[in-house]
Design an enzyme around this catalytic site. Structure first.
Site, PDB file in Angstrom:
ATOM      1  NE  ARG B  28      -3.791  -1.029   2.337  1.00 16.71           N
ATOM      2  CZ  ARG B  28      -4.045  -1.449   3.522  1.00 16.71           C
ATOM      3  NH1 ARG B  28      -3.964  -0.727   4.674  1.00 16.71           N
ATOM      4  NH2 ARG B  28      -4.346  -2.810   3.666  1.00 16.71           N
ATOM      5  NE  ARG B  32      -7.780   6.005   4.045  1.00 20.27           N
ATOM      6  CZ  ARG B  32      -8.194   5.679   5.274  1.00 20.27           C
ATOM      7  NH1 ARG B  32      -8.653   6.801   5.854  1.00 20.27           N
ATOM      8  NH2 ARG B  32      -8.345   4.575   5.700  1.00 20.27           N
ATOM      9  NE  ARG B  41     -10.433   8.266  -3.171  1.00 17.92           N
ATOM     10  CZ  ARG B  41     -10.438   7.609  -1.948  1.00 17.92           C
ATOM     11  NH1 ARG B  41      -9.687   6.927  -1.489  1.00 17.92           N
ATOM     12  NH2 ARG B  41     -11.685   7.558  -1.395  1.00 17.92           N
ATOM     13  CG  ASP B  77      -9.738  -3.065  -3.602  1.00 16.43           C
ATOM     14  OD1 ASP B  77      -9.289  -2.182  -2.525  1.00 16.43           O
ATOM     15  OD2 ASP B  77     -10.466  -3.898  -3.525  1.00 16.43           O
ATOM     16  CE1 TYR B 154     -13.053  -7.440   2.305  1.00 15.81           C
ATOM     17  CE2 TYR B 154     -10.830  -8.708   1.744  1.00 15.81           C
ATOM     18  CZ  TYR B 154     -11.517  -7.464   2.190  1.00 15.81           C
ATOM     19  OH  TYR B 154     -10.467  -6.447   2.679  1.00 15.81           O
TER      20      TYR B 154
END
Lengths: 345, 345
Positions: B28, B32, B41, B77, B154
């Site tokens: 990652r 963010r 974003r 993703d 998931y």
């Protein structure tokens, strides 16, 4: 006079002596999965229940009878000790515990006061006494407390956590503040457990429920000495079950920290866990709690598998690898207990 | 003609060959925690970003340059593959991914359609091509996908999970439905990864991010064969980095499932992890991501410790034990990369 519990299967397993069957209990055996417990909780908020000794005794005895387990455990909560130490504790509906004034910075550490006496927790010792008095004399009563790391993590995070960032940041950046906090917790927890033994518990479990977020080196340097201090202070009074979850690589170091019995979760096969903690200690575990959501046949298959891995060696206490899940059908928990008794007799 | 990346430190480590320094990247690494990413974003929702190849290339190249890492990874993703397989995917603000029609019962399994062609995921391959075209030719581009278990979890849980009860219940109670689901996922993931390699990725990482909730026996019987099927299908095309987290006891079995490189988290010391997966494989890891919330001095101390455990043995790719945390100061990530290069040169 030797009390009846002394020669029952549970205390025999604690001492690694042969027993007539493998003893079994479940972490969180009195809880939301049980209709009788939910009925009590409809009228009594959780924290009020914890502070009403007669109710604590009642819900635990109901669970012990319903399940046919080989030990009772004090009905209480890990976090109650933090209240008289200075943290504002609340159990919110659904979201679990919240501490209103968490320790975040090194300067906050002094807000956590060492528990010099356990008087403020009188309701816990009353619960021990009342549960012990009403319990079948052949069954031991287990007292318990959170281990210093798990309590520190709650005190610093202020509640549940995903990545334990606040506690790790404090631990990794200020060893002085961290060790002061952990020493204070360790001394307080030791007093609290000894007081539970004095009130009537035969054995105590130290829950390091969150320790699995740590790597081995951090555990050894920053946590193990404090857990060891607790266990060394308590074991002259009663044997300690030392339970950690979430990281099988820690098992040899949990052993180093101490405990007559080491608890393992389901992530590692029981024989491997026992080898890691040493065969001179008893082992507790280690069915995945999710198995109790399946069928009696599947539960029996997996109980047998764990008993096979234990191989009849004295010193195995059967348990889940973590607490009973609220979604568990009670009859499946009963089926597990029955299977352990039947297959190990 | 041999491409420049072929003889760079990253691909050398993948092949367990000596390299001029220990290669390093961060899971990652574009995310963010980086101001440039947050700026993008502000105007583009996450899923739209994933479906805009030029933007994917841009955010990844920005991160690679800012950090000075030895590899880029496709910006994408794990869950996008589930959309053309029939699940309604949404990324909600703050709460993460939600699947609107999770697989819950064995009868639901047929709702998950095998990906016969990867055409629906064209934007992913465009992102691979555009990232590869713009990337320094000395750096490899890593493609990736979720491993069958993590994708199944998931698909069944419908989003994040605490105890993975739905997936475990299906897995433990209906092996037929479970294996059908896992086979379909395995074949789809294999096609998807091979297509990423064909579009220009030099190596791929298979993320089994949730596998640590399983014990060894369940992993071996119910998961490993499916992961192995993916890796066997992909490795003729490109080397696979096989990453699992949350249970060090699984490492020898992750190795059995395959992978030229095995990824380990911080729960186990690097030397122990490497011994568990075998020295004929490369190892990737394993700094606790929380360390990047401390200070450059503490980061350097811990980088050195991990490099010492690797002991200069060829085949170590430095990384975190899991993704970069959003709270990470970018300068600390930069300090980590610099320390790895400096101390291993």
């Amino acid at each position: 006079m030797t009390e009846a519990w002394h020669n029952g299967p549970f205390m025999q397993a604690v001492r690694c002596e042969p027993a007539e069957h493998t003893p079994v209990w479940l972490m969180r055996q009195a809880g939301r999965y049980m209709a009788e417990y939910r009925a009590v909780r409809r009228h009594v908020p959780f924290i009020e229940l914890c502070k009403t000794p007669a109710r604590c005794a009642e819900v635990m005895l109901t669970a012990v009878e319903r399940l046919g387990v080989d030990a009772a455990i004090l009905f209480s909560d890990l976090l109650l000790i933090l209240e008289p130490m200075g943290l504002g504790l609340e159990f919110t509906q659904g979201d679990g515990p919240v501490l209103h004034n968490p320790i975040r910075e090194p300067a906050d550490v002094d807000r956590l006061r060492e528990l010099q006496t356990c008087d403020a927790l009188h309701y816990v010792f009353d619960a021990v006494r009342q549960t012990r008095a009403a319990l079948d004399p052949r069954l031991p009563l287990i007292g318990f407390a959170g281990a210093p790391f798990t309590l520190a993590a709650y005190a610093i995070e202020g509640g549940g956590s995903r990545n334990y960032l606040h506690v790790k940041r404090l631990m990794m950046t200020d060893a002085g503040a961290w060790n002061a906090l952990m020493s204070r917790l360790a001394r307080s927890v030791a007093r609290y457990l000894v007081a539970q033994v004095e009130a009537g518990a035969q054995v105590v479990q130290l829950f390091d429920s969150w320790v699995g977020c740590l790597g081995v080196d951090d555990y050894r340097r920053l946590v193990m000495p404090h857990t060891r201090a607790v266990i060394e202070a308590v074991e002259p009074h009663a044997p300690v079950i030392h339970f950690g979850t979430g990281n099988p690589a820690l098992l040899p170091w949990l052993r180093e920290a101490g405990g007559r019995v080491l608890g393992a979760d389901w992530r590692v096969p029981l024989d491997q866990a026992w080898a890691a903690v040493g065969h001179d200690r008893a082992i507790q575990g280690n069915l995945d709690p999710a198995v109790l959501l399946t069928t009696p046949a599947e539960i029996e298959r997996r109980v047998r598998q764990i008993l096979d891995l234990a191989g009849g060696r004295p010193g195995h206490i059967f348990n889940l690898g973590h607490g009973v899940l609220p979604q568990t059908p009670v009859e499946n928990a009963v089926a597990m207990v029955r299977a352990v008794h039947e297959f190990s007799a």
